[in-house]
Design a protein around this motif. Structure first.
Motif, mmCIF file in Angstrom:
data_model
loop_
_atom_site.group_PDB
_atom_site.id
_atom_site.type_symbol
_atom_site.label_atom_id
_atom_site.label_comp_id
_atom_site.label_asym_id
_atom_site.label_seq_id
_atom_site.Cartn_x
_atom_site.Cartn_y
_atom_site.Cartn_z
ATOM 1 N N ALA A 50 0.839 -1.203 0.000
ATOM 2 C CA ALA A 50 0.000 0.000 0.000
ATOM 3 C C ALA A 50 0.873 1.252 0.000
ATOM 4 O O ALA A 50 0.599 2.212 -0.734
ATOM 5 N N THR B 9 -13.493 2.341 -2.088
ATOM 6 C CA THR B 9 -12.909 1.014 -2.218
ATOM 7 C C THR B 9 -13.138 0.520 -3.638
ATOM 8 O O THR B 9 -14.247 0.636 -4.167
ATOM 9 N N ASN B 10 -12.088 -0.015 -4.264
ATOM 10 C CA ASN B 10 -12.166 -0.564 -5.609
ATOM 11 C C ASN B 10 -11.675 -1.996 -5.611
ATOM 12 O O ASN B 10 -10.848 -2.385 -4.782
ATOM 13 N N PRO C 120 -9.277 7.391 -9.469
ATOM 14 C CA PRO C 120 -10.489 6.792 -8.897
ATOM 15 C C PRO C 120 -11.534 7.860 -8.598
ATOM 16 O O PRO C 120 -11.212 8.953 -8.141
ATOM 17 N N GLN D 207 -8.637 3.706 -1.973
ATOM 18 C CA GLN D 207 -8.094 4.894 -2.624
ATOM 19 C C GLN D 207 -8.915 6.102 -2.202
ATOM 20 O O GLN D 207 -9.878 5.967 -1.448
ATOM 21 N N ASN D 208 -8.556 7.269 -2.699
ATOM 22 C CA ASN D 208 -9.329 8.481 -2.454
ATOM 23 C C ASN D 208 -9.864 8.990 -3.777
ATOM 24 O O ASN D 208 -9.148 8.985 -4.787
ATOM 25 N N CYS D 209 -11.115 9.440 -3.777
ATOM 26 C CA CYS D 209 -11.740 9.990 -4.970
ATOM 27 C C CYS D 209 -10.980 11.240 -5.404
ATOM 28 O O CYS D 209 -10.673 12.102 -4.576
ATOM 29 N N VAL E 190 -8.736 -2.564 -2.909
ATOM 30 C CA VAL E 190 -7.834 -1.447 -2.638
ATOM 31 C C VAL E 190 -8.602 -0.236 -2.123
ATOM 32 O O VAL E 190 -9.719 0.032 -2.568
ATOM 33 N N LEU F 103 -4.416 -0.729 -11.083
ATOM 34 C CA LEU F 103 -5.038 0.341 -10.295
ATOM 35 C C LEU F 103 -5.628 1.418 -11.195
ATOM 36 O O LEU F 103 -5.060 1.772 -12.229
ATOM 37 N N LEU G 123 -1.501 3.711 -1.934
ATOM 38 C CA LEU G 123 -2.889 3.412 -1.611
ATOM 39 C C LEU G 123 -3.200 3.823 -0.182
ATOM 40 O O LEU G 123 -2.324 3.812 0.679
ATOM 41 N N ARG G 124 -4.447 4.140 0.077
ATOM 42 C CA ARG G 124 -4.882 4.437 1.441
ATOM 43 C C ARG G 124 -4.771 3.181 2.287
ATOM 44 O O ARG G 124 -4.276 3.221 3.410
#
Length: 187
Positions: free
Chosen positions: A43, A90-91, A154, A80-82, A78, A150, A48-49
């Motif tokens: 991460a 979450t993706n 996102p 992530q942040n928008c 994963v 990824l 990644l968050r």
């Protein structure tokens, strides 16, 4: 020389080296599940968050000239942040893997090169990857395919970027000078 190679592998967050000579002629199936410490390292590496789930399934089969073909799938959840709202999301990542590793001399022959491995511009998408020291690190391979899968931008469902609205039209870079010259000419 073996110690130097293990130092190289130690730099990756997820290590699962497999020697071609240890793979049976009929092939071998691998199921890898990353533990919390490995997921935290990946991460950080991938920006990644968080990474609550990462697993990979590979089928490794020996190929001609001392090569190894690895076919499988990497899947992960994963955090992530928008990019629009900066809210967490979450993706799911699902990436197929199909790579042929060949000893460097055989890989160069297969690519049609006579010297050192060519630059990225000369390489083709289906050229075999060089097999260095007879070892393929399946953990590093899974990490690489995770990162390739990824979403670089996102976005939460329904999130739409709206540029800020201007309240007053901008007079341009010389608007302040225009007011200054009016005051001088009036007097």
């Amino acid at each position: 020389m073996r110690e130097h190679k293990s130092e190289k592998f130690a730099a990756t967050p997820w290590r699962f080296p497999v020697a071609v000579e240890d793979i049976a002629e009929s092939g071998q199936h691998f199921v890898l599940v990353a533990d919390a410490q490995v997921r935290a390292g990946i991460a950080r590496t991938a920006g990644l968050r968080d990474l609550p789930r990462l697993q990979a399934e590979f089928e490794a089969t020996r190929g001609g000239a001392g090569g190894l073909r690895v076919i499988g799938r990497v899947s992960a959840t994963v955090g992530q942040n928008c990019v629009v709202t900066l809210e967490p999301l979450t993706n799911e990542v699902e990436e197929d893997v199909d790579i042929l590793f060949m000893p460097q001399s055989a890989a160069l022959e297969a690519a049609g090169e006579s010297g050192a491995r060519g630059s990225g511009a000369d390489a083709k998408w289906d050229d075999p990857e060089p097999l260095i020291g007879g070892i393929v690190d399946l953990g590093a391979l899974a990490t690489e395919f995770l990162i390739l899968g990824l979403d670089p931008y996102p976005r939460k469902p329904g999130a739409v970027f709206e540029p800020p609205r201007e309240l007053k039209p901008d007079g341009g870079p010389f608007a302040a000078l225009a007011g200054w010259t009016k005051g001088r000419n009036d007097g």
